[in-house]
Structure formats: structure tokens, C-alpha cells
Write an enzyme that holds these catalytic residues in place. Sequence first.
Site, PDB file in Angstrom:
ATOM      1  N   LYS A  66       0.713  -1.049   0.058  1.00  0.00           N
ATOM      2  CA  LYS A  66      -0.048  -0.040  -0.187  1.00  0.00           C
ATOM      3  C   LYS A  66       0.795   1.282   0.076  1.00  0.00           C
ATOM      4  O   LYS A  66       0.242   2.190  -0.494  1.00  0.00           O
ATOM      5  CB  LYS A  66      -0.743  -0.129   1.255  1.00  0.00           C
ATOM      6  CG  LYS A  66      -2.003  -1.102   0.893  1.00  0.00           C
ATOM      7  CD  LYS A  66      -2.982  -0.994   2.064  1.00  0.00           C
ATOM      8  CE  LYS A  66      -4.178  -1.960   2.135  1.00  0.00           C
ATOM      9  NZ  LYS A  66      -5.086  -1.972   2.826  1.00  0.00           N
ATOM     10  N   ASP A 103      -9.663   2.971   1.855  1.00  0.00           N
ATOM     11  CA  ASP A 103      -9.551   2.470   2.913  1.00  0.00           C
ATOM     12  C   ASP A 103     -10.084   3.286   4.140  1.00  0.00           C
ATOM     13  O   ASP A 103     -11.015   2.622   4.851  1.00  0.00           O
ATOM     14  CB  ASP A 103      -8.082   2.014   3.331  1.00  0.00           C
ATOM     15  CG  ASP A 103      -7.759   0.673   2.941  1.00  0.00           C
ATOM     16  OD1 ASP A 103      -8.575  -0.156   2.643  1.00  0.00           O
ATOM     17  OD2 ASP A 103      -6.487   0.392   2.684  1.00  0.00           O
TER      18      ASP A 103
END
Length: 268
Positions: A66, A103
Site C-alpha cells: 500500500k 480504505d
Amino acid sequence: MMRAEVIGDPIEHSKSPMIHGFWLDALGIEGEYGRTQVPADGLGAFFAERAQDPDWRGCNVTIPHKEAALDHVPDPGDVRASIGAINTVFRDDDGKLVGTNTDAAGFYAPLADTDLAGGHAVVIGAGGAARAILFALSRIGIGSVTLMARNPLKGAGLLAQFGLKGDVVDFAAPLPPADLVVNASPLGMIGQPPLRLDLDPLPLHAVVYDIVYAPLETELLAAARARDLATIDGLEMLIGQAAAAFELCFGAAPPRDRDAELRQRLTA
């Protein structure tokens, strides 16, 4: 045919193909969604190859890429400065690959009716998912954060980056009497060491949130339920972030009114 996928290392545990496949079928969209294991040193080549395929609409990015993925795709929304990690890559209106982060919104959605302003949260982990969670907590006005991290300097830097008051402790430290506990680490995931915490210091109104979804019933959630504490499992954040990514990749909003059916399939 439009194609998308999830990438990570490992990746076998991912439920993203089932989620996106369910939505594609429900909406009658001709498309497919798969999973690809990509090692850290293969990220650059992966994105360079996918960029040449006009049918490839994007990907979700999971552990451990990420943060590193930011080095391989444009970041027009300056996610690097705000969250510091991306979990979605998609084609913009000009057909170019760009990165973003869904997210934070996915994490916050199941907490929307919980008043955490001025409260105390414990966040376990300091990776890409933790960055999105800390960003979300800073936006809802959390009062203070205890960050459990192996690297105290990195942890302190994260709190400072998001303007959060609090402290950094190691994983062996006892929990404070927090309002929210979030496991943002891989601990408790299949193939990873367990996460075992003494939840006795938590007040009865505390919420325990574990973003791990394989297994769905983690030791942390089982311990919280044994104390009759409110819990949120990893499917909540997974489905929430996936919904935003699905719309970016496939150009259609997923049928969230069928979430109950989707959860049944994911837990069958």
C-alpha cells in the site's frame, strides 16, 4: 472484456474476487476480477505491463504494497501527503493509471453512528492500513490515540503526520481504558502470529474493530464478544472500501442493498 484484480503478497486469502464478482453478476456487467501475487520487487513491472492493456481497469492493493505502490503510479489527489498509502489503482478519464485510497472511507462507514469525538482510540499496527485509519480518526475528532507499533519513531511520526495527540507503545503494553480498539495489523490473520490482548481495562461501551477477515472470527473479536463488547469484523471495512474501488474501476455503483446476501456468501 473489462478486467480488474487484487494484488498483494500473499494473496490467496483475499475475498476481493468474490466481492467484485458478486457485484458484476448482480449488475449484469461483462467483466472479470482476479487475484495476482506480486512480490515487492515486481511492482514496477506489474504496473508497466498492465498500463498497456486497455481492458485492464485497475486493481486493489493489499499487504504489503500500500505504501510502495505510490512510487509506481501517479498520485493526482496527493494521497502521499494526506494518508501516505494507496489501496486502489484505476484508469482516469484519459485512460491513465492513477492511485487513490478508499480504505479510510471503508473503515469509517460502520462507525458513522458512533460518537468518538474527544474519545480515546488504540490502533495496533503502523502500516498502510493504519495510515488510512489514523487519517479517518483525525477527521472525526478523536481526542487521543495510543498506537501500538514495533518502531516507536515511525509510530510517533505517524501521530505527528495526522495531527493526533497520544503515545506510542509496544505490543506487550497493557491496553488503556479506550473507547475504540482497532487491529490494523496482520496479526491474527491466517499464517500470522495471533493477537492476544487483555481486554479487561476496556469500559463496557468500548468498540473492538478487527480489520482482519481471514479468519473472520479472530481471537481478538472472540475475546471482545466474551466480554459483551461491541465488535466490528473485517468484512465491514473490506466491503466498504471495495464498493468505492468497484465504482472507480467499472463505472457503476455496486448494489449495497444486497450486502446481507454478499456477507452470507463470504462466510459460507
